[in-house]
Design a protein around this motif. Structure first.
Motif, PDB file in Angstrom:
ATOM      1  N   SER A 196      49.271   7.311  14.954  1.00  0.00           N
ATOM      2  CA  SER A 196      48.353   7.652  16.027  1.00  0.00           C
ATOM      3  C   SER A 196      46.967   7.936  15.493  1.00  0.00           C
ATOM      4  CB  SER A 196      48.903   8.870  16.774  1.00  0.00           C
ATOM      5  OG  SER A 196      47.871   9.645  17.311  1.00  0.00           O
ATOM      6  N   ILE A 197      46.028   7.975  16.393  1.00  0.00           N
ATOM      7  CA  ILE A 197      44.656   8.295  16.016  1.00  0.00           C
ATOM      8  C   ILE A 197      44.571   9.673  15.362  1.00  0.00           C
ATOM      9  CG2 ILE A 197      44.014   9.306  18.258  1.00  0.00           C
ATOM     10  CD1 ILE A 197      41.415   7.461  17.806  1.00  0.00           C
ATOM     11  N   PHE A 198      45.527  10.544  15.730  1.00  0.00           N
ATOM     12  CA  PHE A 198      45.538  11.896  15.166  1.00  0.00           C
ATOM     13  C   PHE A 198      46.066  11.911  13.727  1.00  0.00           C
ATOM     14  CE2 PHE A 198      45.954  12.277  19.780  1.00  0.00           C
ATOM     15  CZ  PHE A 198      44.801  13.001  20.038  1.00  0.00           C
ATOM     16  N   ASP A 246      48.872  13.286  23.674  1.00  0.00           N
ATOM     17  CA  ASP A 246      48.350  12.748  22.410  1.00  0.00           C
ATOM     18  C   ASP A 246      48.347  11.222  22.438  1.00  0.00           C
ATOM     19  OD1 ASP A 246      47.785  15.149  21.257  1.00  0.00           O
ATOM     20  OD2 ASP A 246      49.632  15.268  20.080  1.00  0.00           O
ATOM     21  N   GLU A 247      49.433  10.676  22.923  1.00  0.00           N
ATOM     22  CA  GLU A 247      49.551   9.221  22.963  1.00  0.00           C
ATOM     23  C   GLU A 247      48.575   8.623  23.984  1.00  0.00           C
ATOM     24  OE1 GLU A 247      50.671   7.255  20.939  1.00  0.00           O
ATOM     25  OE2 GLU A 247      50.707   5.365  22.028  1.00  0.00           O
ATOM     26  N   ARG A 275      41.301  15.799  24.416  1.00  0.00           N
ATOM     27  CA  ARG A 275      41.585  15.140  23.130  1.00  0.00           C
ATOM     28  C   ARG A 275      40.679  13.926  22.912  1.00  0.00           C
ATOM     29  NH1 ARG A 275      45.651  18.121  24.526  1.00  0.00           N
ATOM     30  NH2 ARG A 275      47.278  18.779  23.063  1.00  0.00           N
ATOM     31  N   GLY A 301      37.925  14.975  14.182  1.00  0.00           N
ATOM     32  CA  GLY A 301      38.037  13.909  15.170  1.00  0.00           C
ATOM     33  C   GLY A 301      36.743  13.154  15.375  1.00  0.00           C
ATOM     34  N   SER A 302      35.632  13.900  15.506  1.00  0.00           N
ATOM     35  CA  SER A 302      34.374  13.228  15.817  1.00  0.00           C
ATOM     36  C   SER A 302      33.948  12.305  14.680  1.00  0.00           C
ATOM     37  CB  SER A 302      33.294  14.265  16.092  1.00  0.00           C
ATOM     38  OG  SER A 302      33.208  15.155  15.001  1.00  0.00           O
ATOM     39  N   LYS A 325      37.149  14.738  21.687  1.00  0.00           N
ATOM     40  CA  LYS A 325      37.008  15.096  20.280  1.00  0.00           C
ATOM     41  C   LYS A 325      36.634  13.866  19.452  1.00  0.00           C
ATOM     42  CE  LYS A 325      39.429  19.392  19.895  1.00  0.00           C
ATOM     43  NZ  LYS A 325      39.959  19.624  21.249  1.00  0.00           N
ATOM     44  N   TYR A 326      37.032  12.708  19.921  1.00  0.00           N
ATOM     45  CA  TYR A 326      36.730  11.462  19.198  1.00  0.00           C
ATOM     46  C   TYR A 326      35.524  10.753  19.802  1.00  0.00           C
ATOM     47  CZ  TYR A 326      41.073  11.980  16.629  1.00  0.00           C
ATOM     48  OH  TYR A 326      42.046  12.452  15.803  1.00  0.00           O
ATOM     49  N   LEU A 327      35.455  10.761  21.111  1.00  0.00           N
ATOM     50  CA  LEU A 327      34.376  10.058  21.790  1.00  0.00           C
ATOM     51  C   LEU A 327      33.699  11.024  22.761  1.00  0.00           C
ATOM     52  CD1 LEU A 327      36.341   6.762  22.641  1.00  0.00           C
ATOM     53  CD2 LEU A 327      34.784   7.113  20.722  1.00  0.00           C
ATOM     54  N   PHE A 372      48.184  -3.503  18.429  1.00  0.00           N
ATOM     55  CA  PHE A 372      46.784  -3.513  17.976  1.00  0.00           C
ATOM     56  C   PHE A 372      46.296  -2.092  17.711  1.00  0.00           C
ATOM     57  CE2 PHE A 372      42.294  -2.993  19.192  1.00  0.00           C
ATOM     58  CZ  PHE A 372      41.672  -3.890  18.330  1.00  0.00           C
ATOM     59  N   ILE A 373      46.601  -1.186  18.626  1.00  0.00           N
ATOM     60  CA  ILE A 373      46.143   0.202  18.505  1.00  0.00           C
ATOM     61  C   ILE A 373      46.693   0.826  17.218  1.00  0.00           C
ATOM     62  CG2 ILE A 373      46.391   2.519  19.516  1.00  0.00           C
ATOM     63  CD1 ILE A 373      46.203   1.096  22.298  1.00  0.00           C
ATOM     64  N   LYS A 402      36.919   2.268  22.400  1.00  0.00           N
ATOM     65  CA  LYS A 402      36.228   1.974  21.148  1.00  0.00           C
ATOM     66  C   LYS A 402      36.168   0.472  20.862  1.00  0.00           C
ATOM     67  CE  LYS A 402      33.929   3.648  17.990  1.00  0.00           C
ATOM     68  NZ  LYS A 402      32.829   4.588  18.165  1.00  0.00           N
ATOM     69  N   TYR A 403      37.228  -0.203  21.149  1.00  0.00           N
ATOM     70  CA  TYR A 403      37.297  -1.624  20.797  1.00  0.00           C
ATOM     71  C   TYR A 403      37.159  -2.495  22.038  1.00  0.00           C
ATOM     72  CZ  TYR A 403      38.809   0.243  16.378  1.00  0.00           C
ATOM     73  OH  TYR A 403      38.850   0.938  15.213  1.00  0.00           O
ATOM     74  N   ALA A 433      45.698   9.883  24.728  1.00  0.00           N
ATOM     75  CA  ALA A 433      44.390   9.955  24.072  1.00  0.00           C
ATOM     76  C   ALA A 433      44.278   8.859  23.012  1.00  0.00           C
ATOM     77  CB  ALA A 433      44.203  11.332  23.444  1.00  0.00           C
ATOM     78  N   ASN A 434      45.335   8.673  22.261  1.00  0.00           N
ATOM     79  CA  ASN A 434      45.361   7.624  21.237  1.00  0.00           C
ATOM     80  C   ASN A 434      45.005   6.271  21.848  1.00  0.00           C
ATOM     81  OD1 ASN A 434      46.007   6.232  18.794  1.00  0.00           O
ATOM     82  ND2 ASN A 434      48.083   5.860  19.545  1.00  0.00           N
ATOM     83  N   LYS A 435      45.601   5.988  22.985  1.00  0.00           N
ATOM     84  CA  LYS A 435      45.369   4.688  23.625  1.00  0.00           C
ATOM     85  C   LYS A 435      43.970   4.609  24.235  1.00  0.00           C
ATOM     86  CE  LYS A 435      49.916   2.837  24.487  1.00  0.00           C
ATOM     87  NZ  LYS A 435      50.993   3.597  23.881  1.00  0.00           N
ATOM     88  N   ILE A 477      42.179  -9.642  20.098  1.00  0.00           N
ATOM     89  CA  ILE A 477      42.636  -8.494  19.315  1.00  0.00           C
ATOM     90  C   ILE A 477      43.238  -8.950  17.987  1.00  0.00           C
ATOM     91  CG2 ILE A 477      42.875  -6.880  21.235  1.00  0.00           C
ATOM     92  CD1 ILE A 477      45.813  -7.443  21.397  1.00  0.00           C
ATOM     93  N   GLY A 533      35.961   9.336  15.030  1.00  0.00           N
ATOM     94  CA  GLY A 533      35.416   8.600  16.170  1.00  0.00           C
ATOM     95  C   GLY A 533      34.230   7.755  15.761  1.00  0.00           C
ATOM     96  N   LEU A 563      39.801  -5.070  22.705  1.00  0.00           N
ATOM     97  CA  LEU A 563      41.047  -4.623  23.321  1.00  0.00           C
ATOM     98  C   LEU A 563      40.865  -4.518  24.831  1.00  0.00           C
ATOM     99  CD1 LEU A 563      43.933  -3.541  23.205  1.00  0.00           C
ATOM    100  CD2 LEU A 563      43.012  -1.276  22.706  1.00  0.00           C
ATOM    101  N   VAL A 622      41.196   6.270  23.438  1.00  0.00           N
ATOM    102  CA  VAL A 622      40.144   6.187  22.417  1.00  0.00           C
ATOM    103  C   VAL A 622      40.044   4.763  21.879  1.00  0.00           C
ATOM    104  CG1 VAL A 622      39.460   6.918  20.096  1.00  0.00           C
ATOM    105  CG2 VAL A 622      40.254   8.618  21.749  1.00  0.00           C
ATOM    106  N   ASN A 623      41.180   4.176  21.565  1.00  0.00           N
ATOM    107  CA  ASN A 623      41.152   2.808  21.036  1.00  0.00           C
ATOM    108  C   ASN A 623      40.603   1.818  22.050  1.00  0.00           C
ATOM    109  OD1 ASN A 623      42.365   2.151  18.207  1.00  0.00           O
ATOM    110  ND2 ASN A 623      43.547   3.884  18.968  1.00  0.00           N
TER     111      ASN A 623
END
Lengths: 414, 411
Positions: free
Chosen positions: A20-22, B360-361, B257, A407-408, B260-262, A376-377, B371-372, B363-365, A313, A411, B375, B367-368
């Motif tokens: 995961s991103i985390f 969490d998942e 969540r 995180g940032s 925190k990334y975006l 892809f993710i 970002k992309y 957010a994971n999706k 992708i 990011g 995608l 953010v990606n």
């Protein structure tokens, strides 16, 4: 005279774990050992071990029987770690002297399409691995998923190989038949063997298909088809995934019995024999030149690269991965370089294929992800961790910097 | 074939997906050559669907003391909200102290009143099959079946367990059970719902037909082409009732969540409901309220505008029997992230899917995806293509087949 030439592809990727991103900047174990062990041992039980013992039995019973394999480096590596008995059984096959091992990229990668230097290194790595395990030096090259064109043939020739393998795809063959040896355009001496996809797929794909008009396929019927080529062909190249035996076609379909009787039945015809790819090119002169400008492969009805690089992708994740080559290598961190290379295995891009996804057809294919997008993710998250590891500097382990990653920052880094 | 259909909302008077579903279903059925008489608690003026003969239930209830007063039965009602609505209505009408009010003193009585009216309609109308939508109309269906002897098809759009996040009102769930039990055929809007019905009510799975919803491809609003006013900020949309069923709290936690990334992401919440305040308080507590925009309840073209200006629609429903709104999003060209606890996730492949609780998942999706662009574009293109397979004819044909099966069973 017709020579039947078997080549079996044996490969298992290092599947990735859920990343995961985390996890970026915190974990650097990208591969799902548990899952990979499970798959490897399952396939070993259903396919590799019983199929190898069948092949050994056939080799012992029929002195004229010959076969060849291409074993990916990542497959051998996994077997060494988790199923050494599989390696031992392959060694017994090679020891008969009638089993040829082909060359390929260690990581079963698409490296040729992105970096010739990386490609070359992986071929050499594979060569060393085969030498180390089997005491054997391959002469014939087969590229990942039979990806092929004139340029590849030329490059492979310059690396010293005597032969190369490709799909016997009609638009490339034109009026020619796949059942002869050819000379790739722009090359001097390398020989081209082309897959007879009709007969190969009869075994690999259609064998258990009850909707197929020829079902059930028995040895006699198949041999009649092969015999039909006598007089208008010299080599029948039956190229397929080894997992056909017991994994793609389950044991209860009768696939093992089919194979058990095949050599004896084929040899009933006095003009039939078996040859390895090396023997085929040593025996038969090339009949013509084959001009293959665009990239072909053995996948799907398109026989192109679209299964791995057909959508955005896939293309972007692959270019992103290969764009790290210089920086990854500069770290001289062998663990990191190996991880980066394992990410190159073509399966990771295959999982991102959206071609069949609209029809919900994806389940036909083994895919550890729920969707191409999830794949892809996961992949991009891992790549971002690789980037962080590169940035964290030479020799420094990424775990030392992990706690500092916010995180940032991730990011921004993405 | 003639169908007597009991519902409780119909566009433009609606508060949720059920009204759209009933409207679309009758539209599709009429194209299959089926006549529908649609009965609802009140026949609001202007609800003019030409292919449906609309009858106000209270106009026919001669034996009940109801005159030309609308029923205040409304979808998604609970006992508390009914009491609240009753109180408000009475105070407006100056009927505060009138003990002989024609309205039922509670939701149950009102539903009962509706079912008595239904009995009379069933005696007057000509029809072959009775079709009822969700628990409020089930008693009406049972009564209509008793007086007419015609087969009963009970449509289940949501169980009481879905609506309450697993804390059913015993009275409602009992009525739900009675209706499902009395039905000759049950139509569930997804396998998810079918499973719930079997699990919670022990209904014979053999009499449950699954008919996934389709979507009207002719809606003119898809072409509005609303642009986002937020320049380079990406927009993530929540659209639905702000109730426990729809998972608004998970949306907030996910947003926290993602930010925190975006940190430039914008979260738009469109809808109203009893968790609205809690949602705002939580966002404030997390210090992310400035990243939120609350639009209140949207209808008509505004719904489509909201979809169109968003980069991603998130449906974190705890329990979503179908989730037509997700198809609406795709029709508007906006990719979706939907909870696996939804019926729509059974029929859409090109979507991001997670468990509703897995923030969490999510957010994971998200953010990606934000970002992309590759995608986002890939998912968008494929999902727009995929949503074209949904229409009103297929669900109508399957419903027709269910009617035919019900008729065979009754014979």
């Amino acid at each position: 005279m017709v020579s039947v030439c078997f080549y079996f592809q044996v490969h298992q990727p290092f599947r990735m774990r859920k990343y995961s991103i985390f996890d970026i900047g915190k974990k650097n174990d990208y591969f799902d050992d548990e899952k990979n062990i499970e798959v490897l041992r399952k396939v070993a039980r259903k396919c590799y071990l019983p199929a190898n013992s069948l092949m050994l039995e056939l080799l012992e019973r029929n002195p004229e029987f010959k076969i060849s394999y291409s074993l990916s480096g990542v497959f051998i590596e996994q077997c060494e770690r988790w199923a050494p008995e599989v390696i031992e059984s392959f060694k017994r096959l090679v020891a008969t002297g009638r089993v040829e091992i082909l060359s390929e990229t260690y990581y079963h990668s698409l490296a040729y399409l992105f970096s010739k230097e990386e490609f070359k290194e992986q071929v050499m790595m594979h060569k060393r691995k085969i030498k180390e395990v089997f005491g054997y030096e391959p002469r014939i090259f087969r590229n990942t998923e039979l990806i092929y064109n004139n340029e590849i043939a030329n490059f492979i020739e310059s690396m010293g190989f005597k032969g190369i393998i490709a799909e016997g795809w009609d638009p490339i063959l034109g009026w020619r038949s796949a059942n002869f040896v050819y000379r790739p355009k722009t090359t001097k001496s390398i020989r081209l063997l082309m897959k007879n996809y009709k007969l190969s797929d009869d075994i690999a794909f259609r064998f258990s298909n009850r909707g197929w008009e020829e079902w059930p396929l028995n040895t006699e019927k198949f041999c009649q088809w092969v015999n039909g080529y006598n007089g208008n062909g010299e080599c029948i190249n039956l190229f397929m995934d080894y997992e056909t035996f017991g994994e793609h076609q389950w044991e209860d379909t009768g696939i093992f019995e089919f194979m058990r009787h095949l050599p004896g039945e084929l040899l009933k015809h006095p003009d039939n024999n078996f040859k390895t790819p090396s023997e085929v090119i040593d025996t038969y002169e090339p009949k013509d030149e084959i001009d293959c400008h665009s990239m072909i492969s053995w996948a799907d009805i398109e026989r192109d690269l679209s299964a791995w690089l057909g959508n955005r992708i896939q293309q972007s994740s692959a270019s992103r991965l290969y764009s790290l080559e210089k920086d990854v290598k500069k770290t001289k961190d062998s663990v990191l370089i190996d991880a980066w290379r394992k990410l190159q295995t073509s399966d990771h891009f295959y999982y991102m294929c959206t071609k069949w996804f609209n029809d919900g057809d994806v389940h036909k294919y083994f895919n550890p992800y729920d969707s191409p997008y999830d794949s892809f993710i996961n992949f991009m998250n891992v790549i971002n961790d690789v980037v962080l590891r590169i940035k964290s500097g030479h020799g420094k382990k990424s775990s030392e910097t992990a706690s500092e990653v916010k995180g940032s920052e991730v990011g921004k880094a993405l | 074939m003639k169908v007597l259909m009991f519902g409780w909302e119909f566009p433009p008077f609606k508060s949720g997906g059920l009204g759209t579903a009933c409207y679309d279903l009758t539209k599709g059925l009429s194209r299959q050559g089926i006549d529908v008489t649609f009965v609802m608690p009140a026949a609001p003026e202007g609800a003019n669907a030409q292919f449906v003969k609309l009858l106000g239930a209270n106009n026919f209830s001669k034996n009940v003391k109801v005159r030309k007063i609308s029923s205040i039965l409304a979808p998604y009602q609970s006992f508390t909200s009914y009491a609240e609505a009753l109180k408000q209505m009475k105070s407006r009408a100056g009927l505060k102290k009138n003990p002989n009010d024609i309205y039922g003193t509670n939701l149950y009585e009102e539903v009962y009143r509706y079912s008595i009216a239904a009995e009379e309609i069933a005696e007057e109308e000509q029809f072959d099959v009775i079709h009822v939508h969700d628990w409020m109309t089930y008693q009406a269906g049972i009564n209509a079946k008793r007086v007419s002897g015609k087969p009963l098809v009970a449509h289940i759009h949501a169980t009481e367990f879905d609506r309450t996040g697993g804390n059913p009102n015993q009275m409602i769930s009992h009525m739900e059970y009675q209706g499902l039990l009395a039905a000759d055929i049950v139509i569930a809007n997804s396998n998810f719902t079918k499973q719930n019905v079997v699990q919670h009510y022990n209904i014979d799975p053999g009499k449950i037909e699954v008919v996934h919803w389709g979507i009207d491809p002719e809606n003119p609003h898809y072409g509005i082409n609303q642009k986002s006013p937020f320049d380079d900020e990406k927009v993530v949309l929540f659209l639905g009732r702000i109730t426990i069923q729809k998972g608004p709290d998970y949306f907030i936690e996910t947003a926290d969540r993602v930010l925190k990334y975006l940190p430039n992401t914008k979260f738009v919440v469109a809808g109203s409901g009893d968790m609205f305040e809690r949602m705002i308080n939580r966002a404030d507590e997390l210090g992310i309220l400035d990243r939120f925009l609350f639009t209140g309840f949207l209808k008509g073209a505004d719904v489509h505008r909201a979809f169109q200006l968003a980069d991603l629609y998130v449906m974190p429903s705890v329990s979503e029997p179908f989730g037509l709104v997700a198809l609406e999003s795709l029709k508007n060209g906006t990719p979706i992230l939907i909870s696996k606890q939804s019926g729509v996730s059974e029929v859409v492949n090109n979507a991001l899917k997670t468990d509703f609780w897995d923030v969490d998942e999510m957010a994971n999706k998200i953010v990606n995806l934000l970002k992309y662009s590759e995608l986002l574009e890939e998912l968008k293109e494929n999902s727009i293509m995929e949503v074209q397979k949904f229409n009103l004819d297929e669900p109508a044909m399957k419903t027709k087949a269910a009617y035919e099966r019900a008729l065979t069973i009754r014979r």
